[in-house]
Enzyme design. Sequence first.
Site, PDB file in Angstrom:
ATOM      1  N   ASP A  44     -13.386  14.268  -6.346  1.00  0.00           N
ATOM      2  CA  ASP A  44     -13.462  15.456  -7.201  1.00  0.00           C
ATOM      3  C   ASP A  44     -14.729  15.292  -8.033  1.00  0.00           C
ATOM      4  O   ASP A  44     -15.527  14.374  -7.766  1.00  0.00           O
ATOM      5  CB  ASP A  44     -12.189  15.541  -8.065  1.00  0.00           C
ATOM      6  N   ARG A  83       2.659  -0.442  11.338  1.00  0.00           N
ATOM      7  CA  ARG A  83       3.761  -0.400  12.302  1.00  0.00           C
ATOM      8  C   ARG A  83       3.995  -1.673  13.093  1.00  0.00           C
ATOM      9  O   ARG A  83       5.092  -1.878  13.598  1.00  0.00           O
ATOM     10  CB  ARG A  83       3.550   0.798  13.242  1.00  0.00           C
ATOM     11  N   ASP A  92      -3.310   4.185  -2.301  1.00  0.00           N
ATOM     12  CA  ASP A  92      -4.228   4.698  -1.277  1.00  0.00           C
ATOM     13  C   ASP A  92      -4.224   6.226  -1.387  1.00  0.00           C
ATOM     14  O   ASP A  92      -3.616   6.920  -0.586  1.00  0.00           O
ATOM     15  CB  ASP A  92      -3.713   4.218   0.088  1.00  0.00           C
ATOM     16  N   THR A 133     -11.426   7.724  10.344  1.00  0.00           N
ATOM     17  CA  THR A 133     -11.456   7.414  11.788  1.00  0.00           C
ATOM     18  C   THR A 133     -11.066   8.637  12.627  1.00  0.00           C
ATOM     19  O   THR A 133     -11.261   8.642  13.832  1.00  0.00           O
ATOM     20  CB  THR A 133     -10.542   6.222  12.122  1.00  0.00           C
ATOM     21  N   LYS A 181      -7.192   8.065  -2.092  1.00  0.00           N
ATOM     22  CA  LYS A 181      -8.490   8.608  -1.652  1.00  0.00           C
ATOM     23  C   LYS A 181      -8.997   9.729  -2.553  1.00  0.00           C
ATOM     24  O   LYS A 181      -9.141  10.879  -2.135  1.00  0.00           O
ATOM     25  CB  LYS A 181      -8.392   9.101  -0.205  1.00  0.00           C
ATOM     26  N   LYS A 213       0.835  -1.208   0.000  1.00  0.00           N
ATOM     27  CA  LYS A 213       0.000   0.000   0.000  1.00  0.00           C
ATOM     28  C   LYS A 213       0.869   1.258   0.000  1.00  0.00           C
ATOM     29  O   LYS A 213       1.668   1.477   0.898  1.00  0.00           O
ATOM     30  CB  LYS A 213      -0.918  -0.001   1.226  1.00  0.00           C
TER      31      LYS A 213
END
Length: 244
Positions: free
Chosen positions: A71, A222, A66, A130, A68, A39
Amino acid sequence: MQTIDKNIKEKIVLALDVDTLEEAKEMILELKDYVGVFKVGLQLYTQNGNEIIDFMKEQGLEFFLDVKLMDIPNTVAKASENIIKRGASFYNIHTFGGKAMMEASVQSAKSTAKDLGYKEPIVLGVTVLTSISDEVLAAELEIPSTASDYVLKLAKLAKESGLDGVVASTFEARRIKEVCGQDFKVLCPGIRPEWSLKNDQKRAATPKVALSEGADFLVIGRAVTAAENRLDAMQKIYKEMGEI
Ligand code: C5P
């Protein structure tokens, strides 16, 4: 590890959240046998987007942009076409952009892939970030709904617009599948095995829980990328996933 479990590998999405090309390449080469999809998020994309894409293509690896998108439909359709031409097998768009935008994106991506003879891409919707709380939804955006109900509403809209699935937390996966169907993909970030730090993830889930809640893809960040021994951390996750 002697043999890599293919069923696990295709669910593993590794978040390349680093700043430099060198760090990204090192991680890719170290972990590529264990990762289904790499990703590339906005952090790396805005730094070294073209170079890292070329590198993954040379290595024959699958990648998820990724980025996002949001428009007007025409712009998103053109950008979606370009993403497919660049070789991405996954990318995402904001469901907030509405049905016409999502339909235009899917139509453009799928027809481009077909014309080029590429595998059908997976187009995912981003629902409520989130970082947006119930309070922000109500006070700033004036949306009279809880974030989790609104996620479900946007997931339904994504499904109606032809998207393949959504990005959502583990704790929403089951409800989304009940409403949108078992084939509708759910990609879950915030994955933390018992032994790893939670960092800033408030609603983290273990790989085992994510799978049992129906996640199709697990974003591993991570827990592996910041581990002292990345290979060892990845192998421990495989072991946990294999024990379902
Ligand atoms: O390192 P960590 O496992 O927290 O990384 C999570 C990855 O998933 C990051 O690339 C982050 O941008 C992404 N993500 C997230 N929460 C969301 C959506 C995406 O953490 N709701």
